[in-house]
Design a protein around this motif. Structure first.
Motif, PDB file in Angstrom:
ATOM      1  N   ALA A 139       0.869  -1.190   0.000  1.00  0.00           N
ATOM      2  CA  ALA A 139       0.000   0.000   0.000  1.00  0.00           C
ATOM      3  C   ALA A 139       0.900   1.233   0.000  1.00  0.00           C
ATOM      4  O   ALA A 139       1.300   1.716   1.051  1.00  0.00           O
ATOM      5  N   ASP A 140       1.211   1.717  -1.189  1.00  0.00           N
ATOM      6  CA  ASP A 140       2.212   2.771  -1.321  1.00  0.00           C
ATOM      7  C   ASP A 140       1.615   4.162  -1.457  1.00  0.00           C
ATOM      8  O   ASP A 140       2.323   5.102  -1.811  1.00  0.00           O
ATOM      9  N   SER A 141       0.316   4.302  -1.182  1.00  0.00           N
ATOM     10  CA  SER A 141      -0.321   5.613  -1.284  1.00  0.00           C
ATOM     11  C   SER A 141      -1.529   5.642  -0.360  1.00  0.00           C
ATOM     12  O   SER A 141      -1.997   4.601   0.117  1.00  0.00           O
ATOM     13  N   GLN A 142      -2.037   6.848  -0.127  1.00  0.00           N
ATOM     14  CA  GLN A 142      -3.236   6.992   0.694  1.00  0.00           C
ATOM     15  C   GLN A 142      -4.393   6.210   0.102  1.00  0.00           C
ATOM     16  O   GLN A 142      -5.146   5.545   0.835  1.00  0.00           O
ATOM     17  N   GLN A 143      -4.558   6.265  -1.208  1.00  0.00           N
ATOM     18  CA  GLN A 143      -5.647   5.533  -1.845  1.00  0.00           C
ATOM     19  C   GLN A 143      -5.530   4.038  -1.590  1.00  0.00           C
ATOM     20  O   GLN A 143      -6.530   3.364  -1.307  1.00  0.00           O
ATOM     21  N   ARG A 144      -4.296   3.501  -1.654  1.00  0.00           N
ATOM     22  CA  ARG A 144      -4.108   2.064  -1.431  1.00  0.00           C
ATOM     23  C   ARG A 144      -4.383   1.684   0.021  1.00  0.00           C
ATOM     24  O   ARG A 144      -4.909   0.607   0.307  1.00  0.00           O
TER      25      ARG A 144
END
Length: 479
Positions: A394-399
């Protein structure tokens, strides 16, 4: 709004009538949670950052009395594997408050990055906060993102996070990993590693996933180094508990290290498990002398549990049951149940499948209280429950949003409410309430949750392999 000490801690009474709403709490936290319930009654638009239409003129006229089942209702947020800047952490504190969660367990250090500024040890962030590339998912041959990745929070950033959390009656518990999951620290300061076994001067911050073999050396300078680190950490975080990790510590380097073997003999230890305990006991005493309490993953049971340590039981229930029977406080966070980085459904469209499939229904059936402790004096040692969000995939806020929600809503209800036994819980009622109101609230808060129908096209990650676990979730055997 008022405080009535006759009400339980964090409990509240909300009354809505023709003349408005009245909230009485057992303490200020109770008043705050009552306000969150009133916010729910006001409808999804109450969750937007600015009003978009007139507030509703009428509300139902209920009287609601409520209190939490557990004192620790936690979310672990891993900002070490993929760095999350301050603004992202503040956003998750708002989401926690909306769900009446009250402990943010902030995972600040790991093999892949060191995320907290330590002024007396600047290389921890100058070197340890940056890796040259990042593995994408799992699989063979590996797939790489060749861009450097990193970042860290300054001490003032973290003080802001702590203050923002406190205004929402959320405690931030910092985690500084030791003696395993320490490759980033060793890359910054090679003398922390087992230099008689490995050329630690050539070591870099980890770029891939899994358990690193590079662990701290049981040498005199290492506890002193981490005492200096924790001295600064305690100045930032006023929380009673401080998490020191203690998990997934491979024994190979200690087995080969003359320094480690000498430590075992000098301290009268029996084996490498007691060498692990030597680390934990040292910092248990050190923290207790400063009015704090150590909490660690259930591997801190190896070699004998330190005097005042609490346990976060992640490998299943067994470690927590063992600790509770020994009279120690326990936070239940078994990976088989509430590791929310695990995928939510099977299928080729799911982004980076990892772990076991744990559906919204599965999380709603999570029971923090082990049945073997029910009706015993040890049941009260289960002080809470925690959902854990690890960020390898999960490399982003969305992920992160996609993996956390909507399952975090199910977890929050389990941690707050005294629900029936898992087989008797009315999941369909919960699902209807989600459909009727809560998905609209998440939409208003801008949460990129996973729809029950499956991932939207932009959420898929074709070509990035995962690591799904075979078979039903099983509890790991405990030492």
């Amino acid at each position: 709004m008022a405080v009535d000490p006759a009400l339980p801690s964090e409990g509240y009474r909300l009354t809505v009538g023709p003349d408005g709403a009245t909230i009485t709490g057992g303490d200020e936290a109770g008043v705050f949670w009552g306000r969150q319930t009133l916010r729910q009654l006001l409808g999804p638009d109450a969750y937007r950052r600015a009003p978009i239409r007139p507030a509703p003129r009428t509300l139902p006229y209920p009287t609601i009395e409520d209190e939490p089942r557990f004192a620790w209702r936690g979310l672990l947020l891993d900002v070490a594997r993929h760095f999350m800047p301050k603004d992202g952490v503040l956003r998750y504190l708002d989401l926690m408050a909306a769900h009446k969660l009250n402990v943010l367990h902030l995972h600040l250090t790991d093999d892949q990055g060191w995320r907290v500024e330590i002024r007396s040890r600047p290389r921890l962030t100058e070197v340890g906060a940056w890796r040259r590339r990042t593995r994408l998912g799992r699989g063979d041959p590996p797939v790489w993102d060749e861009r450097p990745h990193g970042g860290f929070c300054t001490q003032d950033d973290l003080r802001e996070i702590v203050a923002y959390a406190a205004a929402r009656h959320i405690t931030v518990v910092p985690e500084i990993e030791m003696p395993g999951h320490s490759q980033a620290a060793i890359a910054a300061y090679p003398e922390l590693g087992n230099t008689d076994v490995v050329d630690t001067a050539r070591l870099e911050v980890a770029t891939g996933w899994g358990v690193s073999p590079h662990v701290l050396a049981p040498a005199d300078q290492v506890p002193r180094f981490y005492e200096d680190v924790l001295t600064e950490v305690l100045e930032i975080f006023p929380s009673r508990f401080v998490h020191i990790g203690g998990d997934e510590r491979p024994k190979d380097q200690w087995r080969a290290s003359a320094t480690a073997q000498a430590r075992i003999r000098a301290e009268g230890l029996r084996d490498k498990a007691e060498l692990q305990s030597w680390f934990i006991r040292h910092f248990d005493r050190w923290l207790a002398e400063r009015g704090r309490r150590l909490i660690g993953w259930d591997e801190v049971l190896e070699g004998g549990l330190a005097e005042g340590a609490a346990v976060a039981s992640w490998q299943g229930y067994a470690g927590g049951v063992m600790a509770a029977r020994a009279g120690r406080d326990v936070v239940m966070c078994p990976m088989q149940e509430v590791y929310l980085d695990h995928w939510q459904a099977g299928g080729d469209d799911e982004p980076v499948p990892f772990g076991w499939v744990r559906t919204l229904r599965d999380v709603y059936r999570f029971e923090p209280g082990p049945p073997e402790l029910a009706g015993t004096e040890h049941a009260a040692r289960i002080i809470g429950a925690q959902a854990d969000m690890w960020t390898e995939a999960a490399d982003s806020q969305q992920r992160v949003d996609y993996r956390l929600f909507p399952r975090l809503a199910a977890f929050a209800e389990v941690a707050w409410s005294d629900l029936p036994a898992p087989d008797e819980r009315d999941f369909e009622n919960f699902r209807r309430r989600m459909d009727a109101a809560h998905y609209a609230r998440l939409d208003a808060m801008g949460v990129a949750y996973r729809p029950l129908s499956g991932p939207l096209p932009g959420r898929r990650r074709p070509g990035i392999p995962g690591l799904p676990f075979a078979g039903p979730p099983r509890e790991r055997s405990h030492p």
